[in-house]
Design a protein around this motif. Structure first.
Motif, PDB file in Angstrom:
ATOM      1  N   GLY A  65       7.737 -53.098  -3.038  1.00  0.00           N
ATOM      2  CA  GLY A  65       7.735 -51.983  -2.187  1.00  0.00           C
ATOM      3  C   GLY A  65       9.192 -51.392  -2.195  1.00  0.00           C
ATOM      4  N   GLY A  66       8.781 -50.071  -1.267  1.00  0.00           N
ATOM      5  CA  GLY A  66      10.189 -49.252  -1.103  1.00  0.00           C
ATOM      6  C   GLY A  66       9.432 -48.134  -0.006  1.00  0.00           C
ATOM      7  N   PRO A  67      10.666 -47.380   0.414  1.00  0.00           N
ATOM      8  CA  PRO A  67      10.461 -46.534   1.540  1.00  0.00           C
ATOM      9  C   PRO A  67       9.764 -45.192   0.939  1.00  0.00           C
ATOM     10  CG  PRO A  67      12.646 -46.532   1.114  1.00  0.00           C
ATOM     11  CD  PRO A  67      12.172 -47.752   0.249  1.00  0.00           C
ATOM     12  N   SER A  68       9.813 -44.882  -0.103  1.00  0.00           N
ATOM     13  CA  SER A  68       9.442 -43.443  -0.599  1.00  0.00           C
ATOM     14  C   SER A  68       9.380 -43.758  -2.313  1.00  0.00           C
ATOM     15  CB  SER A  68      10.210 -42.516  -0.419  1.00  0.00           C
ATOM     16  OG  SER A  68      11.370 -42.394  -0.970  1.00  0.00           O
ATOM     17  N   ARG A  69       8.773 -42.925  -2.972  1.00  0.00           N
ATOM     18  CA  ARG A  69       8.456 -42.772  -4.433  1.00  0.00           C
ATOM     19  C   ARG A  69       9.775 -42.686  -5.074  1.00  0.00           C
ATOM     20  NH1 ARG A  69       2.808 -39.995  -6.290  1.00  0.00           N
ATOM     21  NH2 ARG A  69       1.467 -41.522  -5.177  1.00  0.00           N
ATOM     22  N   ALA A  70      10.803 -41.832  -4.133  1.00  0.00           N
ATOM     23  CA  ALA A  70      12.055 -41.577  -4.933  1.00  0.00           C
ATOM     24  C   ALA A  70      13.034 -42.746  -4.594  1.00  0.00           C
ATOM     25  CB  ALA A  70      12.466 -40.180  -4.199  1.00  0.00           C
ATOM     26  N   ALA A  71      12.715 -43.610  -3.952  1.00  0.00           N
ATOM     27  CA  ALA A  71      13.781 -44.889  -3.640  1.00  0.00           C
ATOM     28  C   ALA A  71      13.296 -45.979  -4.844  1.00  0.00           C
ATOM     29  CB  ALA A  71      13.464 -45.291  -2.379  1.00  0.00           C
ATOM     30  N   VAL A  72      14.520 -46.731  -5.218  1.00  0.00           N
ATOM     31  CA  VAL A  72      14.171 -47.813  -5.923  1.00  0.00           C
ATOM     32  C   VAL A  72      13.433 -49.013  -5.353  1.00  0.00           C
ATOM     33  CG1 VAL A  72      15.492 -49.434  -7.154  1.00  0.00           C
ATOM     34  CG2 VAL A  72      16.516 -47.041  -7.208  1.00  0.00           C
ATOM     35  N   ALA A  73      12.531 -49.422  -5.834  1.00  0.00           N
ATOM     36  CA  ALA A  73      11.576 -50.489  -5.326  1.00  0.00           C
ATOM     37  C   ALA A  73      12.299 -51.661  -5.360  1.00  0.00           C
ATOM     38  CB  ALA A  73      10.317 -50.384  -5.978  1.00  0.00           C
ATOM     39  N   THR A  74      12.181 -52.547  -4.395  1.00  0.00           N
ATOM     40  CA  THR A  74      12.741 -54.012  -4.282  1.00  0.00           C
ATOM     41  C   THR A  74      11.709 -55.066  -4.399  1.00  0.00           C
ATOM     42  OG1 THR A  74      12.613 -53.865  -2.073  1.00  0.00           O
ATOM     43  CG2 THR A  74      14.785 -53.302  -3.378  1.00  0.00           C
ATOM     44  N   HIS A  75      11.762 -55.994  -4.989  1.00  0.00           N
ATOM     45  CA  HIS A  75      10.753 -56.984  -5.247  1.00  0.00           C
ATOM     46  C   HIS A  75      11.498 -58.530  -4.869  1.00  0.00           C
ATOM     47  CE1 HIS A  75       9.919 -53.702  -7.943  1.00  0.00           C
ATOM     48  NE2 HIS A  75      11.081 -53.630  -8.496  1.00  0.00           N
ATOM     49  N   ALA A  76      10.525 -59.337  -4.661  1.00  0.00           N
ATOM     50  CA  ALA A  76      10.728 -60.713  -4.477  1.00  0.00           C
ATOM     51  C   ALA A  76       9.588 -61.762  -4.716  1.00  0.00           C
ATOM     52  CB  ALA A  76      11.210 -61.048  -3.039  1.00  0.00           C
ATOM     53  N   MET A 200       4.277 -44.843  -0.447  1.00  0.00           N
ATOM     54  CA  MET A 200       4.311 -44.416  -1.575  1.00  0.00           C
ATOM     55  C   MET A 200       3.156 -43.602  -2.059  1.00  0.00           C
ATOM     56  SD  MET A 200       6.314 -47.103  -4.114  1.00  0.00           S
ATOM     57  CE  MET A 200       7.881 -47.745  -3.638  1.00  0.00           C
ATOM     58  N   GLY A 201       2.312 -43.378  -1.092  1.00  0.00           N
ATOM     59  CA  GLY A 201       1.062 -42.946  -1.171  1.00  0.00           C
ATOM     60  C   GLY A 201      -0.073 -43.422  -1.861  1.00  0.00           C
ATOM     61  N   ASP A 202       0.133 -44.483  -2.617  1.00  0.00           N
ATOM     62  CA  ASP A 202      -0.775 -45.393  -3.419  1.00  0.00           C
ATOM     63  C   ASP A 202      -0.137 -46.606  -3.726  1.00  0.00           C
ATOM     64  OD1 ASP A 202      -2.466 -46.366  -5.465  1.00  0.00           O
ATOM     65  OD2 ASP A 202      -2.630 -44.387  -6.131  1.00  0.00           O
ATOM     66  N   PRO A 203      -0.948 -47.692  -3.324  1.00  0.00           N
ATOM     67  CA  PRO A 203      -0.427 -48.995  -3.674  1.00  0.00           C
ATOM     68  C   PRO A 203      -0.070 -49.056  -5.203  1.00  0.00           C
ATOM     69  CG  PRO A 203      -2.170 -49.079  -1.876  1.00  0.00           C
ATOM     70  CD  PRO A 203      -2.091 -47.720  -2.608  1.00  0.00           C
ATOM     71  N   TRP A 210       7.386 -53.134 -10.362  1.00  0.00           N
ATOM     72  CA  TRP A 210       7.398 -54.517 -10.137  1.00  0.00           C
ATOM     73  C   TRP A 210       6.975 -55.393 -11.411  1.00  0.00           C
ATOM     74  CZ3 TRP A 210       2.291 -57.110 -10.557  1.00  0.00           C
ATOM     75  CH2 TRP A 210       2.443 -58.516 -10.381  1.00  0.00           C
ATOM     76  N   LEU A 211       6.178 -54.947 -12.249  1.00  0.00           N
ATOM     77  CA  LEU A 211       5.949 -55.471 -13.538  1.00  0.00           C
ATOM     78  C   LEU A 211       7.241 -55.667 -14.423  1.00  0.00           C
ATOM     79  CD1 LEU A 211       2.242 -54.412 -14.045  1.00  0.00           C
ATOM     80  CD2 LEU A 211       3.014 -57.076 -13.864  1.00  0.00           C
ATOM     81  N   ARG A 212       8.044 -54.559 -14.602  1.00  0.00           N
ATOM     82  CA  ARG A 212       9.125 -54.570 -15.568  1.00  0.00           C
ATOM     83  C   ARG A 212      10.021 -55.704 -14.771  1.00  0.00           C
ATOM     84  NH1 ARG A 212       8.391 -48.357 -14.929  1.00  0.00           N
ATOM     85  NH2 ARG A 212       7.002 -48.112 -16.536  1.00  0.00           N
ATOM     86  N   HIS A 213      10.164 -55.647 -13.481  1.00  0.00           N
ATOM     87  CA  HIS A 213      11.257 -56.602 -12.801  1.00  0.00           C
ATOM     88  C   HIS A 213      10.640 -58.053 -13.147  1.00  0.00           C
ATOM     89  CE1 HIS A 213      14.003 -58.440  -9.827  1.00  0.00           C
ATOM     90  NE2 HIS A 213      12.891 -59.243  -9.578  1.00  0.00           N
ATOM     91  N   ALA A 223      -2.447 -63.347 -15.902  1.00  0.00           N
ATOM     92  CA  ALA A 223      -3.839 -62.953 -14.949  1.00  0.00           C
ATOM     93  C   ALA A 223      -3.833 -63.469 -13.949  1.00  0.00           C
ATOM     94  CB  ALA A 223      -5.122 -63.122 -15.786  1.00  0.00           C
ATOM     95  N   GLY A 224      -4.102 -62.958 -12.453  1.00  0.00           N
ATOM     96  CA  GLY A 224      -4.308 -63.495 -11.694  1.00  0.00           C
ATOM     97  C   GLY A 224      -3.068 -63.488 -10.329  1.00  0.00           C
ATOM     98  N   THR A 225      -1.705 -63.009 -11.108  1.00  0.00           N
ATOM     99  CA  THR A 225      -0.547 -63.038 -10.448  1.00  0.00           C
ATOM    100  C   THR A 225      -0.937 -61.777  -9.207  1.00  0.00           C
ATOM    101  OG1 THR A 225       0.876 -63.502 -12.325  1.00  0.00           O
ATOM    102  CG2 THR A 225       1.793 -62.322 -10.464  1.00  0.00           C
ATOM    103  N   VAL A 226      -0.293 -62.124  -8.086  1.00  0.00           N
ATOM    104  CA  VAL A 226      -0.507 -61.326  -6.781  1.00  0.00           C
ATOM    105  C   VAL A 226       0.638 -60.493  -6.481  1.00  0.00           C
ATOM    106  CG1 VAL A 226      -1.341 -61.334  -4.517  1.00  0.00           C
ATOM    107  CG2 VAL A 226      -2.470 -62.599  -6.213  1.00  0.00           C
ATOM    108  N   ALA A 227       0.594 -59.362  -6.144  1.00  0.00           N
ATOM    109  CA  ALA A 227       1.779 -58.433  -5.552  1.00  0.00           C
ATOM    110  C   ALA A 227       1.377 -57.806  -4.415  1.00  0.00           C
ATOM    111  CB  ALA A 227       2.492 -57.711  -6.606  1.00  0.00           C
ATOM    112  N   THR A 228       2.120 -57.738  -3.247  1.00  0.00           N
ATOM    113  CA  THR A 228       1.769 -56.880  -1.999  1.00  0.00           C
ATOM    114  C   THR A 228       2.495 -55.742  -2.301  1.00  0.00           C
ATOM    115  OG1 THR A 228       3.819 -57.692  -0.935  1.00  0.00           O
ATOM    116  CG2 THR A 228       1.752 -58.825  -0.503  1.00  0.00           C
ATOM    117  N   THR A 229       2.382 -54.596  -1.715  1.00  0.00           N
ATOM    118  CA  THR A 229       2.779 -53.258  -2.416  1.00  0.00           C
ATOM    119  C   THR A 229       3.473 -52.212  -1.304  1.00  0.00           C
ATOM    120  OG1 THR A 229       0.698 -52.625  -1.752  1.00  0.00           O
ATOM    121  CG2 THR A 229       1.059 -52.985  -4.099  1.00  0.00           C
ATOM    122  N   GLY A 230       3.645 -52.772  -0.130  1.00  0.00           N
ATOM    123  CA  GLY A 230       4.335 -52.070   0.815  1.00  0.00           C
ATOM    124  C   GLY A 230       3.713 -51.959   2.170  1.00  0.00           C
TER     125      GLY A 230
END
Length: 258
Positions: A65-76, A200-203, A210-213, A223-230
């Motif tokens: 997730g991240g604070p806005s579309r303009a920000a760089v998303a972070t992941h864990a 970000m207006g849309d999860p 996230w997938l690139r990271h 398949a089946g991998t889960v990510a929360t989105t902010g």
């Protein structure tokens, strides 16, 4: 980037905080990490040392997730022992903080290779997802300074992750996220209500980053991998004993007993 011994020192402090159930002082380490890649290197060192995590060929659960579309998303990548189905009882879970975020989790419909992740666009991201669920993230910290710790040290600490509760999975379908209503009930606090407040207006927006990271080391995301989105509600305070109920109209709910 910081030298490898820096990542080792930060990872050692976080692992000691987990073992002893006592937060570490972030001040001596405040300027040791120079970039997000340093924090991700710490995450990987911590994951390699946690029970039940090192054996996973690819992490099944992530937060992004991240604070806005303009920000760089972070992941864990998230330790699986702290991911629970709703309703969940966290009264015996060790914690330094009890803060709450409510989110939509997405589940991959198919494996995504590194090349596919690089090519994925937001406009096509829905094709990679088969289901969604309401989720509650229990925000916690292994730093004495909590959410006031330096940003890179929080990122190294799995972006202040404590535990994750997943509601019932439902088929994913495009929605008018600007009209999405959210309600959160925490203990005896007043009802918290919002509409269309995803940062970000849309999860789905965070999915390509996230997938690139997640695939950057050359492994496909199964398949089946889960990510929360902010978060949809910022960070909400809670207390021991509180009952936390998150409801997304038309999608479902998740319940956590603190």
């Amino acid at each position: 980037m910081s030298p490898p011994e820096t990542a080792a020192a930060v990872a050692a402090a976080l692992l000691q905080a987990r073992r002893e159930r006592r937060p570490a002082d972030a001040r001596p380490l405040a300027r040791t990490l120079l970039a997000a890649e340093d924090a991700y290197a710490v995450q990987e060192r911590v994951a390699a040392a946690l029970p039940g995590t090192a054996a996973d060929p690819f992490p099944r659960y992530w937060k992004s997730g991240g604070p806005s579309r303009a920000a760089v998303a972070t992941h864990a990548a998230l330790p699986p022992e702290g991911v629970w189905a709703s309703p969940a009882d966290g009264r015996d879970w060790p914690a330094n903080l009890r803060l709450i975020e409510v989110e939509i989790a997405l589940r991959l419909a198919r494996a995504v290779t590194p090349a596919q992740a690089q090519a994925l666009r937001f406009e096509d991201a829905a094709e990679a997802v088969d289901a969604m669920a309401v989720s509650i993230e229990w925000v916690d910290s292994r730093w004495q300074q909590g959410i006031e710790a330096p940003a890179l040290l929080k990122l190294a600490d799995l972006q202040s992750h404590g535990a994750l509760v997943l509601g019932e999975w439902v088929p994913f379908a495009p929605r008018d996220w600007a009209a999405q209503r959210v309600q959160v009930r925490i203990g005896t606090q007043p009802l918290f209500e919002r509409q269309g407040t995803h940062s970000m207006g849309d999860p789905l927006f965070v999915l390509p980053a996230w997938l690139r990271h997640a695939t950057r080391h050359g492994q496909a995301a199964p398949a089946g991998t889960v990510a929360t989105t902010g978060t949809w509600c910022g960070v909400l305070p809670a207390q021991p004993g509180d009952r936390v109920l998150a409801q997304f109209e038309g999608i479902g709910e998740a319940l956590l007993q603190l």
